[in-house]
Design a protein around this motif. Structure first.
Motif, PDB file in Angstrom:
ATOM      1  N   LEU A  70       6.402  -4.481 -45.214  1.00  0.00           N
ATOM      2  CA  LEU A  70       6.683  -5.742 -45.697  1.00  0.00           C
ATOM      3  C   LEU A  70       5.595  -6.576 -45.547  1.00  0.00           C
ATOM      4  O   LEU A  70       5.053  -6.698 -44.348  1.00  0.00           O
ATOM      5  CB  LEU A  70       7.959  -6.232 -45.094  1.00  0.00           C
ATOM      6  CG  LEU A  70       8.287  -7.660 -45.679  1.00  0.00           C
ATOM      7  CD1 LEU A  70       8.911  -7.727 -47.206  1.00  0.00           C
ATOM      8  CD2 LEU A  70       9.592  -8.198 -44.738  1.00  0.00           C
ATOM      9  N   SER A  71       5.024  -7.466 -46.199  1.00  0.00           N
ATOM     10  CA  SER A  71       3.962  -8.437 -46.033  1.00  0.00           C
ATOM     11  C   SER A  71       4.238  -9.778 -46.817  1.00  0.00           C
ATOM     12  O   SER A  71       5.023  -9.753 -47.869  1.00  0.00           O
ATOM     13  CB  SER A  71       2.727  -8.019 -46.334  1.00  0.00           C
ATOM     14  OG  SER A  71       2.408  -7.563 -47.759  1.00  0.00           O
ATOM     15  N   VAL A  72       3.951 -10.825 -46.562  1.00  0.00           N
ATOM     16  CA  VAL A  72       4.163 -12.070 -47.198  1.00  0.00           C
ATOM     17  C   VAL A  72       3.031 -12.398 -48.216  1.00  0.00           C
ATOM     18  O   VAL A  72       1.717 -12.440 -47.568  1.00  0.00           O
ATOM     19  CB  VAL A  72       4.154 -13.260 -46.115  1.00  0.00           C
ATOM     20  CG1 VAL A  72       4.323 -14.761 -46.849  1.00  0.00           C
ATOM     21  CG2 VAL A  72       5.303 -12.962 -45.140  1.00  0.00           C
ATOM     22  N   SER A  73       2.889 -12.612 -49.363  1.00  0.00           N
ATOM     23  CA  SER A  73       2.004 -12.731 -50.435  1.00  0.00           C
ATOM     24  C   SER A  73       1.867 -14.348 -50.954  1.00  0.00           C
ATOM     25  O   SER A  73       1.179 -14.334 -51.959  1.00  0.00           O
ATOM     26  CB  SER A  73       1.991 -11.506 -51.419  1.00  0.00           C
ATOM     27  OG  SER A  73       3.171 -11.556 -51.795  1.00  0.00           O
ATOM     28  N   GLY A  74       2.644 -15.242 -50.615  1.00  0.00           N
ATOM     29  CA  GLY A  74       2.824 -16.511 -50.859  1.00  0.00           C
ATOM     30  C   GLY A  74       3.927 -16.961 -50.362  1.00  0.00           C
ATOM     31  O   GLY A  74       5.024 -16.403 -49.674  1.00  0.00           O
ATOM     32  N   PRO A  75       4.113 -18.441 -50.744  1.00  0.00           N
ATOM     33  CA  PRO A  75       5.616 -18.780 -50.394  1.00  0.00           C
ATOM     34  C   PRO A  75       6.839 -18.361 -51.106  1.00  0.00           C
ATOM     35  O   PRO A  75       6.702 -18.288 -52.083  1.00  0.00           O
ATOM     36  CB  PRO A  75       5.502 -20.528 -50.966  1.00  0.00           C
ATOM     37  CG  PRO A  75       3.820 -20.552 -51.099  1.00  0.00           C
ATOM     38  CD  PRO A  75       3.283 -19.374 -51.358  1.00  0.00           C
ATOM     39  N   GLU A  76       7.786 -17.830 -50.357  1.00  0.00           N
ATOM     40  CA  GLU A  76       8.896 -16.924 -50.606  1.00  0.00           C
ATOM     41  C   GLU A  76       8.398 -15.897 -51.538  1.00  0.00           C
ATOM     42  O   GLU A  76       8.999 -15.519 -52.800  1.00  0.00           O
ATOM     43  CB  GLU A  76       9.813 -17.833 -51.214  1.00  0.00           C
ATOM     44  CG  GLU A  76      10.388 -18.767 -50.193  1.00  0.00           C
ATOM     45  CD  GLU A  76      11.854 -19.748 -50.392  1.00  0.00           C
ATOM     46  OE1 GLU A  76      11.957 -19.715 -51.842  1.00  0.00           O
ATOM     47  OE2 GLU A  76      12.280 -20.512 -49.648  1.00  0.00           O
TER      48      GLU A  76
END
Length: 527
Positions: free
Chosen positions: A501-507
């Motif tokens: 899992l990675s964060v690629s932007g706001p939500e």
């Protein structure tokens, strides 16, 4: 002398009087009836108006709520409440349906009532519906059906998924394939760096390290792969130990500052990340065999297995290989598993072979002194240091997923206990619960517990918080307090097994699956 009227005159007068009285009575009764009807009409009008208004309001409320449940997930709503509101809207429309139709037939009063009911239904929906995530895009299923991913990276708007036979980069915004790279000849991927580093051009590009070799041969070649365009940089030859078939080994190559760290039979070698030129070498102690290497901006960490003696961990300066710390890990008798969870602050998971040996996450200060020991199997919780539990190294074999992450001076990790997952009934039904725990790396004490709806399948650090993914939700937990600051329901594909899992932007999140051939796509972006 009085004159008597004739009998006929008396009779006529009597009839006239009776007729007059009868006429007056009839007119009175008719008047009263008219007045009664005139009085009843307003009552009937009021009843009809009430039916129109109530049917319009209630019917439109349930109808709009039902439509919102149908179309809400596609517009960012989700959660268990949607199912309940859908059932309520169906049950509510059943008694209110006739009134709703009656309101539509009488538009003068019905349409305003319908408008009020629609707004009320939408208000209830918005007030009780949760936030939801939908798949912005998902990659097509993997082929052949036997292939599995060995690791992944997220870099510069790209998500790079590494298979034994192929490396594929997807554009995070659209899902389009940006590039593909195939190992040379009949080689398969047998190692990859946990992190990436600068490409040395100064343009902000990133480089990842890929180890590759033919079937059954030592993992003797390491290539620096430009992640922006998929171009090969330098390739270094490594004196690697034998390997079994196409197996991949984790944490035998790493990035430390401007250097690439390569593990060999006798020790470790650092080469320049920009061009692959040798910088320094460091040999393992006599009687010890290199086990792992890890890197960070200011540290190169090596671990050597030394037979039945305690394993040796050393922290070296990336620039010249100078030894900064030497630690004898408390695991005499050998190791079952080990992972360097964090380089700075230094935290190591040690799982000794001995039943009464060390089975804990250990933290150390800059002098090499042990600060804390966090048992991974305690009286209350078992800690999922590697996502997937004891057999985690079988998943994403070149770059396994840490379940425990370090945020500041806290170790945040999923915790399990008996009864968290239950299957019951003739038609199996599943009940589940999950949680995150935070421990201090300074003293080992537990700081907080955050309850989740299910077992954690993905975990990523985002500034001062962590995002935890379960089968159907993504939850943000503030690392300092354990408070849940956001809960987002996943409306589409559920993650049944550990994912990267990675964060690629706001939500907005990128999810990489090891097995992308069946229920879950190999890569998807949720927003």
């Amino acid at each position: 002398m009085a004159v008597r009227p004739e009998a006929s005159e008396v009779s006529e007068a009597s009839r006239t009087s009776k007729t007059s009285k009868t006429s007056e009575g009839r007119e009175g009764r008719e008047g009263r009836a008219v007045r009664a009807r005139r009085g009843a009409r307003p009552a009937r009008d009021r009843a009809a108006t009430w039916l129109v208004v109530s049917g319009g309001v209630l019917g439109a409320m349930f109808a709009s709520m039902g439509l919102a449940v149908l179309f809400g997930p596609a517009n960012g709503f989700g959660g268990d409440s949607l199912a309940y509101m859908g059932i309520i809207s169906i049950l509510g429309l059943m008694p209110c349906g006739a009134g709703f139709v009656w309101a539509l037939i009488h538009p003068r009063v019905g349409f305003p009532a319908v408008a009020v009911g629609a707004l009320l239904g939408l208000g209830i929906f918005v007030g009780f519906a949760g936030d939801g995530l939908n798949d912005a895009w998902k990659a097509p299923p993997d082929r052949p059906s036997t292939v599995r991913a060995v690791g992944s990276w997220a870099s510069g708007g790209l998500v790079v998924r590494v298979r034994p036979d192929l490396v594929v980069a997807y554009r995070g915004a659209t899902g389009a394939v940006a590039w593909r790279w195939t190992p040379p000849g009949a080689d398969t991927v047998c190692a990859m760096s946990r992190g990436t580093g600068p490409d040395g051009t100064g343009r902000g590009g990133a480089v990842g390290l890929i180890g590759h070799a033919p079937y059954g041969s030592p993992c003797s070649a390491v290539t620096a792969l430009d992640l922006a365009g998929g171009r090969e940089g330098w390739t270094a030859t490594v004196d690697a130990p034998a390997r079994d078939g196409d197996d991949a080994t984790p944490d035998v190559v790493a990035v430390a500052g401007p250097q690439a760290l390569l593990q060999e039979k006798a020790g470790w070698r650092a080469v320049r990340l920009a061009d692959g030129r040798d910088v320094w070498r460091s040999a393992a102690d006599p009687g010890c065999a290199p086990l792992q290497v890890a890197g960070g901006p200011g540290d190169a960490v090596t671990v050597a297995q030394c037979g039945d003696a305690p394993p040796v961990l050393r922290s070296l300066a990336p620039a010249d290989g100078h030894e900064q710390r030497r630690i004898a890990l408390p695991a005499a008798g050998g190791l079952r598993a080990l992972a360097v969870v964090s380089v700075d602050p230094l935290a190591v998971w040690v799982d000794a072979r001995a039943e009464r040996g060390t089975h804990a996450v250990l933290s150390y200060d800059r002098t090499g002194r042990q600060r804390a020991a966090i048992p991974v199997a305690g009286d209350e919780y078992d800690l999922d240091v590697m996502l997937g539990g004891l057999h985690a190294f079988d998943e994403f074999s070149a770059r396994p997923l840490f379940g425990g992450v370090v945020v500041g001076d806290l170790f945040v990790v999923p915790g399990q206990r008996p009864g968290d997952i239950g299957i019951s009934g003739g038609h199996p039904s599943r009940t589940a619960t999950g949680r995150l725990l935070a421990y201090s790396l300074a003293d080992g004490g537990r700081r907080w517990t955050a309850g989740l709806d299910d077992r954690v399948t993905g975990l990523v650090v985002d500034g001062g918080s962590v995002w935890a993914m379960t089968r159907g939700r993504v939850t943000r937990v503030e690392a300092a307090t354990g408070r849940q600051s956001a809960v987002l329901d996943v409306n589409d594909t559920a993650s049944l097994y550990p994912v990267d899992l990675s964060v690629s932007g706001p939500e907005r999140f990128t999810v990489v699956a090891e097995d992308g051939t069946r229920d879950e796509p190999p890569v998807r972006v949720m927003s």
